[in-house]
Design a protein around this motif. Structure first.
Motif, PDB file in Angstrom:
ATOM      1  N   THR A 158       0.597  -1.500  -0.104  1.00  9.07           N
ATOM      2  CA  THR A 158       0.238   0.353  -0.108  1.00  9.07           C
ATOM      3  C   THR A 158       1.030   1.591   0.236  1.00  9.07           C
ATOM      4  O   THR A 158       1.142   1.687   1.148  1.00  9.07           O
ATOM      5  CB  THR A 158      -1.007   0.026   1.534  1.00  9.07           C
ATOM      6  OG1 THR A 158       0.207  -0.010   2.285  1.00  9.07           O
ATOM      7  CG2 THR A 158      -1.992  -1.076   1.275  1.00  9.07           C
ATOM      8  N   GLY A 159       1.348   2.068  -1.026  1.00  6.85           N
ATOM      9  CA  GLY A 159       1.121   3.286  -1.111  1.00  6.85           C
ATOM     10  C   GLY A 159       3.194   2.969  -1.304  1.00  6.85           C
ATOM     11  O   GLY A 159       3.476   4.281  -1.587  1.00  6.85           O
ATOM     12  N   GLY A 160       3.233   1.922  -1.869  1.00 11.72           N
ATOM     13  CA  GLY A 160       5.065   1.581  -1.682  1.00 11.72           C
ATOM     14  C   GLY A 160       5.353   2.300  -3.488  1.00 11.72           C
ATOM     15  O   GLY A 160       4.220   2.474  -3.921  1.00 11.72           O
ATOM     16  N   PRO A 181      -5.131  -2.046  -2.837  1.00 16.92           N
ATOM     17  CA  PRO A 181      -4.205  -1.951  -2.794  1.00 16.92           C
ATOM     18  C   PRO A 181      -2.989  -0.695  -3.498  1.00 16.92           C
ATOM     19  O   PRO A 181      -4.040  -0.253  -4.292  1.00 16.92           O
ATOM     20  CB  PRO A 181      -4.020  -3.375  -3.676  1.00 16.92           C
ATOM     21  CG  PRO A 181      -5.453  -3.618  -3.136  1.00 16.92           C
ATOM     22  CD  PRO A 181      -6.097  -2.796  -3.290  1.00 16.92           C
ATOM     23  N   GLY A 182      -2.034   0.185  -3.363  1.00 19.60           N
ATOM     24  CA  GLY A 182      -1.445   1.068  -3.699  1.00 19.60           C
ATOM     25  C   GLY A 182      -0.159   0.742  -4.602  1.00 19.60           C
ATOM     26  O   GLY A 182      -0.715  -0.285  -5.808  1.00 19.60           O
ATOM     27  N   ALA A 183       0.582   1.584  -4.699  1.00 22.63           N
ATOM     28  CA  ALA A 183       1.387   1.322  -6.265  1.00 22.63           C
ATOM     29  C   ALA A 183       2.094  -0.001  -6.153  1.00 22.63           C
ATOM     30  O   ALA A 183       2.031  -0.690  -7.176  1.00 22.63           O
ATOM     31  CB  ALA A 183       2.473   1.986  -5.944  1.00 22.63           C
ATOM     32  N   GLN A 184       3.258  -0.967  -4.693  1.00 26.77           N
ATOM     33  CA  GLN A 184       3.262  -1.645  -4.869  1.00 26.77           C
ATOM     34  C   GLN A 184       2.254  -3.084  -5.699  1.00 26.77           C
ATOM     35  O   GLN A 184       3.131  -3.392  -6.137  1.00 26.77           O
ATOM     36  CB  GLN A 184       3.909  -2.159  -3.940  1.00 26.77           C
ATOM     37  CG  GLN A 184       4.685  -3.189  -3.835  1.00 26.77           C
ATOM     38  CD  GLN A 184       6.116  -3.353  -4.148  1.00 26.77           C
ATOM     39  OE1 GLN A 184       6.298  -2.288  -3.195  1.00 26.77           O
ATOM     40  NE2 GLN A 184       7.023  -3.200  -5.354  1.00 26.77           N
ATOM     41  N   TRP A 185       0.894  -2.716  -5.200  1.00 29.60           N
ATOM     42  CA  TRP A 185       0.291  -3.982  -6.116  1.00 29.60           C
ATOM     43  C   TRP A 185      -0.201  -3.448  -7.594  1.00 29.60           C
ATOM     44  O   TRP A 185      -0.063  -3.790  -8.271  1.00 29.60           O
ATOM     45  CB  TRP A 185      -1.143  -4.226  -4.326  1.00 29.60           C
ATOM     46  CG  TRP A 185      -2.180  -5.446  -5.850  1.00 29.60           C
ATOM     47  CD1 TRP A 185      -3.076  -5.040  -6.237  1.00 29.60           C
ATOM     48  CD2 TRP A 185      -2.211  -6.911  -5.205  1.00 29.60           C
ATOM     49  NE1 TRP A 185      -3.565  -6.417  -6.809  1.00 29.60           N
ATOM     50  CE2 TRP A 185      -3.428  -7.362  -5.791  1.00 29.60           C
ATOM     51  CE3 TRP A 185      -1.930  -7.354  -4.398  1.00 29.60           C
ATOM     52  CZ2 TRP A 185      -3.341  -8.251  -5.932  1.00 29.60           C
ATOM     53  CZ3 TRP A 185      -1.713  -8.380  -4.507  1.00 29.60           C
ATOM     54  CH2 TRP A 185      -3.162  -9.132  -4.974  1.00 29.60           C
ATOM     55  N   LEU A 186      -0.546  -2.530  -7.841  1.00 30.93           N
ATOM     56  CA  LEU A 186      -0.683  -2.453  -9.319  1.00 30.93           C
ATOM     57  C   LEU A 186       0.819  -2.675 -10.004  1.00 30.93           C
ATOM     58  O   LEU A 186       0.370  -2.906 -10.939  1.00 30.93           O
ATOM     59  CB  LEU A 186      -0.661  -0.365  -8.456  1.00 30.93           C
ATOM     60  CG  LEU A 186      -1.872   0.148  -8.407  1.00 30.93           C
ATOM     61  CD1 LEU A 186      -1.998   1.190  -8.930  1.00 30.93           C
ATOM     62  CD2 LEU A 186      -3.414  -0.893  -8.986  1.00 30.93           C
ATOM     63  N   GLU A 187       1.930  -2.423  -9.467  1.00 33.19           N
ATOM     64  CA  GLU A 187       3.342  -2.807  -9.640  1.00 33.19           C
ATOM     65  C   GLU A 187       3.035  -3.841 -10.508  1.00 33.19           C
ATOM     66  O   GLU A 187       2.951  -5.112 -11.697  1.00 33.19           O
ATOM     67  CB  GLU A 187       4.432  -2.770  -9.751  1.00 33.19           C
ATOM     68  CG  GLU A 187       5.223  -2.688 -10.141  1.00 33.19           C
ATOM     69  CD  GLU A 187       6.987  -2.985  -9.737  1.00 33.19           C
ATOM     70  OE1 GLU A 187       7.859  -2.511  -9.609  1.00 33.19           O
ATOM     71  OE2 GLU A 187       6.433  -2.466  -7.924  1.00 33.19           O
ATOM     72  N   TRP A 188       2.847  -4.836  -9.410  1.00 34.72           N
ATOM     73  CA  TRP A 188       2.644  -6.459  -9.450  1.00 34.72           C
ATOM     74  C   TRP A 188       1.126  -6.569 -10.296  1.00 34.72           C
ATOM     75  O   TRP A 188       1.806  -7.507 -11.441  1.00 34.72           O
ATOM     76  CB  TRP A 188       2.020  -6.996  -8.197  1.00 34.72           C
ATOM     77  CG  TRP A 188       2.960  -7.266  -7.283  1.00 34.72           C
ATOM     78  CD1 TRP A 188       4.675  -6.355  -7.025  1.00 34.72           C
ATOM     79  CD2 TRP A 188       3.487  -7.521  -6.217  1.00 34.72           C
ATOM     80  NE1 TRP A 188       5.157  -6.443  -5.417  1.00 34.72           N
ATOM     81  CE2 TRP A 188       4.510  -7.157  -5.500  1.00 34.72           C
ATOM     82  CE3 TRP A 188       2.649  -8.334  -5.294  1.00 34.72           C
ATOM     83  CZ2 TRP A 188       4.866  -8.305  -3.960  1.00 34.72           C
ATOM     84  CZ3 TRP A 188       2.943  -9.194  -3.766  1.00 34.72           C
ATOM     85  CH2 TRP A 188       4.174  -8.693  -3.501  1.00 34.72           C
ATOM     86  N   ALA A 189       0.566  -6.228 -10.042  1.00 37.73           N
ATOM     87  CA  ALA A 189      -0.701  -6.212 -10.997  1.00 37.73           C
ATOM     88  C   ALA A 189      -0.564  -6.114 -12.396  1.00 37.73           C
ATOM     89  O   ALA A 189      -0.836  -6.852 -13.493  1.00 37.73           O
ATOM     90  CB  ALA A 189      -2.095  -5.664 -11.016  1.00 37.73           C
ATOM     91  N   GLY A 190       0.787  -4.946 -12.814  1.00 32.95           N
ATOM     92  CA  GLY A 190       0.747  -4.313 -14.444  1.00 32.95           C
ATOM     93  C   GLY A 190       1.698  -5.928 -14.785  1.00 32.95           C
ATOM     94  O   GLY A 190       2.006  -6.143 -16.207  1.00 32.95           O
ATOM     95  N   HIS A 191       2.564  -6.546 -13.816  1.00 30.70           N
ATOM     96  CA  HIS A 191       3.081  -7.173 -14.937  1.00 30.70           C
ATOM     97  C   HIS A 191       2.408  -8.991 -14.319  1.00 30.70           C
ATOM     98  O   HIS A 191       3.192 -10.169 -14.313  1.00 30.70           O
ATOM     99  CB  HIS A 191       4.693  -8.362 -13.724  1.00 30.70           C
ATOM    100  CG  HIS A 191       5.217  -6.595 -13.719  1.00 30.70           C
ATOM    101  ND1 HIS A 191       6.186  -6.305 -15.188  1.00 30.70           N
ATOM    102  CD2 HIS A 191       5.194  -5.752 -12.808  1.00 30.70           C
ATOM    103  CE1 HIS A 191       7.199  -5.610 -15.177  1.00 30.70           C
ATOM    104  NE2 HIS A 191       7.022  -4.865 -14.069  1.00 30.70           N
TER     105      HIS A 191
END
Length: 230
Positions: free
Chosen positions: A23-25, A150-160
């Motif tokens: 969250t927020g990373g 979920p924040g930026a960290q989760w979104l990065e994971w989801a992008g991959h």
């Protein structure tokens, strides 16, 4: 027993991992600090301990203690379409072994699949429905509603389109009370590594986790009654 901290404060303990890393990373190296997202839970205050871990003072045996709730029977998760990743089920391990049940529970709690999960709480719901948790703890997990997405960290994971692979290593200290026939405490280091498409691997998420396991009688399976993330 002398351990009085309510389980309500840790109704969704695996989400605590997300407060600094999901969250927020920022970016794959983002450890998380700030972020514009509200923390879903706060880490509970540790009880009085005999060492460095958040273990209770070993309790004095009681004869008037109320019976613990019966473990729920394993069922298929209802929170998502199907189990994701490689999360184990209670029937996959020796349920009379507190180590095996604790390790299996943590593996299930940290197994995420961003192609289908909306956030870490989905893994918690799967663990509850699979039967890893006591009935009371499972009810708390089901009742919990994350206060933020979920924040930026989760979104990065989801992008991959990442899923996590989970490694669990026992890291106990001298503070751990001795096991009884119906109560056990364990400490592990959990490492969840996101792996996505095109051979992408993100920075692992690492947490020190304390687990309280209970069972009603010595011939019943162990179930997780509490998870604390430090």
């Amino acid at each position: 027993m002398t351990y009085t901290r309510t389980q309500a404060t840790i109704a969704s303990a695996a989400t605590v991992l997300a407060i600094g890393l999901l969250t927020g990373g920022c970016g794959s190296g983002g450890g998380g600090g700030g972020g514009g997202e509200e923390r879903a839970l706060t880490a509970p205050s540790p009880p009085s301990a005999t060492g460095t871990g958040p273990y209770p003072t070993p309790p004095v045996p009681r004869t008037d203690a109320p019976a613990l709730p019966e473990p729920t029977e394993p069922t298929e998760p209802t929170s998502t379409d199907a189990p994701r990743g490689s999360a184990p089920r209670p029937q996959d391990v020796d349920q009379t072994d507190a180590d095996a049940v604790g390790e299996g529970t943590l593996t299930a709690l940290w197994t995420y699949d961003t192609t289908t999960d909306s956030g870490p709480h989905d893994a918690q719901l799967r663990a509850a429905e699979a039967g890893w948790l006591t009935a009371a703890y499972a009810d708390q997990v089901r009742a919990h509603r994350p206060k933020s997405v979920p924040g930026a960290q989760w979104l990065e994971w989801a992008g991959h389109r990442a899923r996590t692979t989970v490694a669990v290593q026992k890291t106990e200290d001298a503070a751990k009370p001795p096991d009884t026939g119906t109560e056990a405490w364990r400490q592990w280091t959990v490492t969840a590594t996101p792996k996505g498409r095109e051979r992408w691997t993100g920075e692992p998420v690492v947490a020190s986790v304390y687990v309280h396991l209970t069972r009603t009688t010595t011939d019943k399976p162990w179930r997780v009654a509490e998870v604390t993330v430090r």
